[in-house]
Design a protein around this motif. Structure first.
Motif, PDB file in Angstrom:
ATOM      1  N   THR A 146      13.669  -1.316  25.214  1.00 42.56           N
ATOM      2  CA  THR A 146      15.112  -1.210  25.408  1.00 42.56           C
ATOM      3  C   THR A 146      15.544  -1.975  26.651  1.00 42.56           C
ATOM      4  O   THR A 146      14.746  -2.179  27.576  1.00 42.56           O
ATOM      5  CB  THR A 146      15.536   0.264  25.553  1.00 42.56           C
ATOM      6  N   HIS A 147      16.805  -2.392  26.646  1.00 40.33           N
ATOM      7  CA  HIS A 147      17.385  -3.040  27.824  1.00 40.33           C
ATOM      8  C   HIS A 147      18.367  -2.112  28.530  1.00 40.33           C
ATOM      9  O   HIS A 147      19.073  -2.531  29.455  1.00 40.33           O
ATOM     10  CB  HIS A 147      18.103  -4.331  27.421  1.00 40.33           C
ATOM     11  N   LEU A 148      18.416  -0.858  28.095  1.00 41.05           N
ATOM     12  CA  LEU A 148      19.316   0.103  28.721  1.00 41.05           C
ATOM     13  C   LEU A 148      18.874   0.375  30.165  1.00 41.05           C
ATOM     14  O   LEU A 148      17.675   0.304  30.476  1.00 41.05           O
ATOM     15  CB  LEU A 148      19.320   1.402  27.918  1.00 41.05           C
ATOM     16  N   PRO A 149      19.828   0.689  31.044  1.00 44.11           N
ATOM     17  CA  PRO A 149      19.485   0.851  32.470  1.00 44.11           C
ATOM     18  C   PRO A 149      18.520   1.988  32.765  1.00 44.11           C
ATOM     19  O   PRO A 149      17.866   1.988  33.814  1.00 44.11           O
ATOM     20  CB  PRO A 149      20.855   1.091  33.134  1.00 44.11           C
ATOM     21  N   TRP A 150      18.424   2.984  31.864  1.00 48.29           N
ATOM     22  CA  TRP A 150      17.495   4.088  32.109  1.00 48.29           C
ATOM     23  C   TRP A 150      16.135   3.886  31.428  1.00 48.29           C
ATOM     24  O   TRP A 150      15.327   4.797  31.360  1.00 48.29           O
ATOM     25  CB  TRP A 150      18.110   5.417  31.660  1.00 48.29           C
ATOM     26  N   GLY A 151      15.890   2.682  30.917  1.00 46.37           N
ATOM     27  CA  GLY A 151      14.574   2.396  30.356  1.00 46.37           C
ATOM     28  C   GLY A 151      13.499   2.528  31.422  1.00 46.37           C
ATOM     29  O   GLY A 151      13.741   2.270  32.606  1.00 46.37           O
ATOM     30  N   THR A 153       9.344   1.742  32.693  1.00 43.54           N
ATOM     31  CA  THR A 153       8.268   0.765  32.537  1.00 43.54           C
ATOM     32  C   THR A 153       6.954   1.376  33.009  1.00 43.54           C
ATOM     33  O   THR A 153       6.852   1.831  34.155  1.00 43.54           O
ATOM     34  CB  THR A 153       8.564  -0.502  33.354  1.00 43.54           C
ATOM     35  N   SER A 170      10.109  -2.440  29.359  1.00 40.99           N
ATOM     36  CA  SER A 170      11.090  -1.368  29.473  1.00 40.99           C
ATOM     37  C   SER A 170      11.199  -0.621  28.144  1.00 40.99           C
ATOM     38  O   SER A 170      11.479  -1.227  27.107  1.00 40.99           O
ATOM     39  CB  SER A 170      12.460  -1.941  29.861  1.00 40.99           C
ATOM     40  N   HIS A 172      12.334   3.144  25.910  1.00 42.46           N
ATOM     41  CA  HIS A 172      13.116   4.386  25.882  1.00 42.46           C
ATOM     42  C   HIS A 172      12.238   5.526  26.409  1.00 42.46           C
ATOM     43  O   HIS A 172      11.105   5.697  25.928  1.00 42.46           O
ATOM     44  CB  HIS A 172      13.546   4.719  24.455  1.00 42.46           C
TER      45      HIS A 172
END
Length: 266
Positions: A146-151, A153, A170, A172
């Motif tokens: 995901t590229h969402l800010p809360w992903g 790593t 990144s 979910h």
């Protein structure tokens, strides 16, 4: 994240196992102390939980092996490997074994099956929420990229070795999604327990809540071995989740029996 908590010589203590054990014991402790308030024998509830977790662990591993049979049939030694032994298995396999055990135990102990399920619903949600934090620490049950800010790593090579977790990608945080949902379920079930009118309503509510929760989170999961169907558009877990919602709705709407006695809190 942090898959290994510590090591003593050649013995490795995994974070997931510790948190799963903490979740189970805390849930069992809660059920034990609530048992007398709903007319159940605390000691029988304690025995039910201790033997039940052993059976649930066994059936969860059986489900794990069957869900990835192509791999295990090609590598039969892995069935009895340390990695399989330490694995938590598949949650729904544990639920199936646990429910079958509760049916048999309550029958021979002459306890109300639905009353017991009502009692353990909130503790199961609590223990599962803590256990999913262990999943997060281990890197298992990971999400899709995901590229969402809360992903999140993962970078620990142990997680990649044990769970096949993709590193430096990144993803979910599906473990945290489910943990947060289960803690919310716990709070809702405790609240509903104080308002319960019919036996079966609390476990029915949990089936509905968890079925909706897990069925939705499955869309964001990226780990293999979940028995995907319909060209990987649907997982077996989602089919089971739908069955849970239907069963829960039946129990909630019909109550399936008279109200169990609820002595005043002491």
């Amino acid at each position: 994240m942090y898959p290994i908590l510590f090591q003593i010589g050649s013995v490795t203590i995994y974070t997931y196992g510790v948190l799963a054990a903490v979740g189970f014991l805390l849930g069992l402790w809660y059920a034990y102390h609530r048992a007398s308030r709903v007319g159940l024998d605390p000691n029988r509830v304690w025995n039910l939980g201790i033997y039940g977790i052993l059976i649930a662990l066994g059936t969860s591993k059986i489900w794990l092996i069957l869900s990835d049979w192509d791999y295990f049939s090609a590598n039969p030694r892995q069935i009895f490997s340390i990695a399989t032994f330490q694995s938590a298995g598949v949650f729904y396999g544990g639920i199936l074994g646990g429910v079958l055990w509760v049916i048999l135990y309550t029958h021979f102990q002459k306890m109300s099956f639905l009353a017991v399920l009502d009692l353990v619903a909130a503790p199961v949600a609590l223990g599962h929420g803590i256990g999913r934090l262990g999943c997060f620490a281990a890197g298992c049950c990971y999400g899709r990229p995901t590229h969402l800010p809360w992903g999140i790593t993962f970078s620990n090579p142990v997680a990649e070795k044990i769970s096949g977790t993709p590193l430096d990608v990144s993803l979910h945080p599906t473990q945290l999604y489910e943990s947060a949902a289960e803690f919310l379920n716990f709070g809702l079930l405790v609240w509903l327990s104080a308002k319960r009118r019919l036996t079966g309503q609390i476990i029915g509510a949990y089936f509905i809540l968890y079925g909706l929760e897990r069925g939705t989170i499955e869309f964001f999961r990226g780990d293999p071995g979940r028995t995907l169907m319909l060209h990987d558009r649907l997982s077996l877990m989602q089919v089971v989740s739908a069955a849970l919602v239907v069963t829960g709705a039946f129990l909630w709407l019909r109550g399936h029996g008279a109200a169990a006695p609820i002595p005043p809190a002491t």
